[in-house]
Design a protein around this motif. Structure first.
Motif, PDB file in Angstrom:
ATOM      1  N   SER A  84     -37.720  30.576 -21.269  1.00 15.98           N
ATOM      2  CA  SER A  84     -38.751  30.632 -20.237  1.00 15.98           C
ATOM      3  C   SER A  84     -40.103  30.983 -20.869  1.00 15.98           C
ATOM      4  O   SER A  84     -40.198  31.898 -21.675  1.00 15.98           O
ATOM      5  N   GLY A  85     -41.122  30.200 -20.511  1.00 13.94           N
ATOM      6  CA  GLY A  85     -42.466  30.412 -21.054  1.00 13.94           C
ATOM      7  C   GLY A  85     -42.805  29.491 -22.210  1.00 13.94           C
ATOM      8  O   GLY A  85     -43.972  29.347 -22.572  1.00 13.94           O
ATOM      9  N   ASP A  86     -41.797  28.835 -22.799  1.00 12.51           N
ATOM     10  CA  ASP A  86     -42.045  27.893 -23.896  1.00 12.51           C
ATOM     11  C   ASP A  86     -42.614  26.589 -23.363  1.00 12.51           C
ATOM     12  O   ASP A  86     -42.471  26.263 -22.177  1.00 12.51           O
ATOM     13  N   ILE A  87     -43.232  25.836 -24.252  1.00 12.49           N
ATOM     14  CA  ILE A  87     -43.646  24.469 -23.940  1.00 12.49           C
ATOM     15  C   ILE A  87     -42.838  23.551 -24.842  1.00 12.49           C
ATOM     16  O   ILE A  87     -42.727  23.780 -26.054  1.00 12.49           O
ATOM     17  N   VAL A  88     -42.260  22.519 -24.239  1.00 15.54           N
ATOM     18  CA  VAL A  88     -41.415  21.570 -24.953  1.00 15.54           C
ATOM     19  C   VAL A  88     -42.132  20.226 -25.025  1.00 15.54           C
ATOM     20  O   VAL A  88     -42.649  19.733 -24.020  1.00 15.54           O
ATOM     21  N   LYS A  89     -42.157  19.660 -26.214  1.00 10.35           N
ATOM     22  CA  LYS A  89     -42.713  18.326 -26.439  1.00 10.35           C
ATOM     23  C   LYS A  89     -41.564  17.323 -26.317  1.00 10.35           C
ATOM     24  O   LYS A  89     -40.515  17.495 -26.935  1.00 10.35           O
ATOM     25  N   VAL A  90     -41.766  16.279 -25.499  1.00 10.50           N
ATOM     26  CA  VAL A  90     -40.752  15.249 -25.291  1.00 10.50           C
ATOM     27  C   VAL A  90     -41.335  13.914 -25.756  1.00 10.50           C
ATOM     28  O   VAL A  90     -42.360  13.471 -25.245  1.00 10.50           O
ATOM     29  N   VAL A  91     -40.670  13.302 -26.728  1.00 14.40           N
ATOM     30  CA  VAL A  91     -41.145  12.030 -27.283  1.00 14.40           C
ATOM     31  C   VAL A  91     -40.137  10.947 -26.914  1.00 14.40           C
ATOM     32  O   VAL A  91     -38.956  11.045 -27.240  1.00 14.40           O
ATOM     33  N   ARG A  92     -40.631   9.929 -26.214  1.00 15.70           N
ATOM     34  CA  ARG A  92     -39.768   8.819 -25.771  1.00 15.70           C
ATOM     35  C   ARG A  92     -40.177   7.525 -26.466  1.00 15.70           C
ATOM     36  O   ARG A  92     -41.363   7.272 -26.677  1.00 15.70           O
ATOM     37  N   GLU A  93     -39.177   6.726 -26.770  1.00 13.43           N
ATOM     38  CA  GLU A  93     -39.406   5.381 -27.302  1.00 13.43           C
ATOM     39  C   GLU A  93     -39.172   4.395 -26.170  1.00 13.43           C
ATOM     40  O   GLU A  93     -38.197   4.510 -25.421  1.00 13.43           O
ATOM     41  N   SER A  94     -40.066   3.411 -26.038  1.00 19.32           N
ATOM     42  CA  SER A  94     -39.950   2.421 -24.972  1.00 19.32           C
ATOM     43  C   SER A  94     -40.345   1.057 -25.508  1.00 19.32           C
ATOM     44  O   SER A  94     -41.317   0.942 -26.266  1.00 19.32           O
ATOM     45  N   SER A  95     -39.612   0.043 -25.117  1.00 15.85           N
ATOM     46  CA  SER A  95     -39.945  -1.312 -25.568  1.00 15.85           C
ATOM     47  C   SER A  95     -41.251  -1.796 -24.949  1.00 15.85           C
ATOM     48  O   SER A  95     -41.931  -2.645 -25.516  1.00 15.85           O
ATOM     49  N   THR A  96     -41.632  -1.244 -23.799  1.00 13.56           N
ATOM     50  CA  THR A  96     -42.871  -1.675 -23.152  1.00 13.56           C
ATOM     51  C   THR A  96     -44.042  -0.749 -23.429  1.00 13.56           C
ATOM     52  O   THR A  96     -45.161  -1.199 -23.610  1.00 13.56           O
ATOM     53  N   ALA A  97     -43.811   0.542 -23.465  1.00 12.63           N
ATOM     54  CA  ALA A  97     -44.910   1.500 -23.644  1.00 12.63           C
ATOM     55  C   ALA A  97     -45.031   2.005 -25.078  1.00 12.63           C
ATOM     56  O   ALA A  97     -45.974   2.712 -25.399  1.00 12.63           O
ATOM     57  N   GLY A  98     -44.068   1.669 -25.922  1.00 12.23           N
ATOM     58  CA  GLY A  98     -44.097   2.173 -27.287  1.00 12.23           C
ATOM     59  C   GLY A  98     -43.625   3.615 -27.330  1.00 12.23           C
ATOM     60  O   GLY A  98     -42.710   4.004 -26.612  1.00 12.23           O
ATOM     61  N   ARG A  99     -44.268   4.431 -28.124  1.00  4.71           N
ATOM     62  CA  ARG A  99     -43.906   5.842 -28.283  1.00  4.71           C
ATOM     63  C   ARG A  99     -44.828   6.688 -27.411  1.00  4.71           C
ATOM     64  O   ARG A  99     -46.034   6.657 -27.576  1.00  4.71           O
ATOM     65  N   THR A 100     -44.242   7.431 -26.473  1.00  4.27           N
ATOM     66  CA  THR A 100     -45.044   8.262 -25.581  1.00  4.27           C
ATOM     67  C   THR A 100     -44.653   9.736 -25.737  1.00  4.27           C
ATOM     68  O   THR A 100     -43.487  10.044 -26.032  1.00  4.27           O
ATOM     69  N   THR A 101     -45.622  10.611 -25.532  1.00  7.03           N
ATOM     70  CA  THR A 101     -45.390  12.044 -25.642  1.00  7.03           C
ATOM     71  C   THR A 101     -45.730  12.710 -24.316  1.00  7.03           C
ATOM     72  O   THR A 101     -46.745  12.403 -23.703  1.00  7.03           O
ATOM     73  N   ALA A 102     -44.845  13.590 -23.893  1.00  3.81           N
ATOM     74  CA  ALA A 102     -45.052  14.371 -22.670  1.00  3.81           C
ATOM     75  C   ALA A 102     -44.737  15.824 -23.002  1.00  3.81           C
ATOM     76  O   ALA A 102     -44.102  16.109 -24.019  1.00  3.81           O
ATOM     77  N   TYR A 103     -45.177  16.721 -22.148  1.00  3.49           N
ATOM     78  CA  TYR A 103     -44.935  18.141 -22.357  1.00  3.49           C
ATOM     79  C   TYR A 103     -44.336  18.733 -21.097  1.00  3.49           C
ATOM     80  O   TYR A 103     -44.666  18.314 -19.988  1.00  3.49           O
ATOM     81  N   ARG A 104     -43.445  19.703 -21.271  1.00  3.28           N
ATOM     82  CA  ARG A 104     -42.799  20.384 -20.152  1.00  3.28           C
ATOM     83  C   ARG A 104     -42.908  21.887 -20.362  1.00  3.28           C
ATOM     84  O   ARG A 104     -42.786  22.377 -21.494  1.00  3.28           O
TER      85      ARG A 104
END
Length: 80
Positions: free
Chosen positions: A57-77
């Motif tokens: 609890s309190g951490d920030i997590v980086k989420v990296v997704r690979e997609s054939s249409t969007a390429g490599r995307t990064t999100a944070y939670r």
């Protein structure tokens, strides 16, 4: 009796890469987007992936997704 091996959710092909950010990295993300951590989308600390990577609890997590249409995307939670 041999102990049964558990399933490693982070190895599943449908689970994107997750990484707990250091305090410095988290601060850089918050400054870059000019937001507070609580404004990020949430992930529960009891989520199987959060548990597997040791997110608390309190951490920030980086989420990296690979997609054939969007390429490599990064999100944070934000871990709650």
């Amino acid at each position: 009796m041999a102990k049964k091996k558990g399933f490693d959710v982070t190895e599943h092909e449908l689970v994107p890469e997750h990484e707990v950010l250091s305090e410095e990295e988290a601060q850089e993300v918050l400054e870059e987007y000019d937001i507070e951590a609580s404004q990020l989308p949430k992930i529960k600390s009891k989520d199987p992936v959060a548990k597997a990577i040791g997110a608390e609890s309190g951490d920030i997590v980086k989420v990296v997704r690979e997609s054939s249409t969007a390429g490599r995307t990064t999100a944070y939670r934000f871990v709650i």
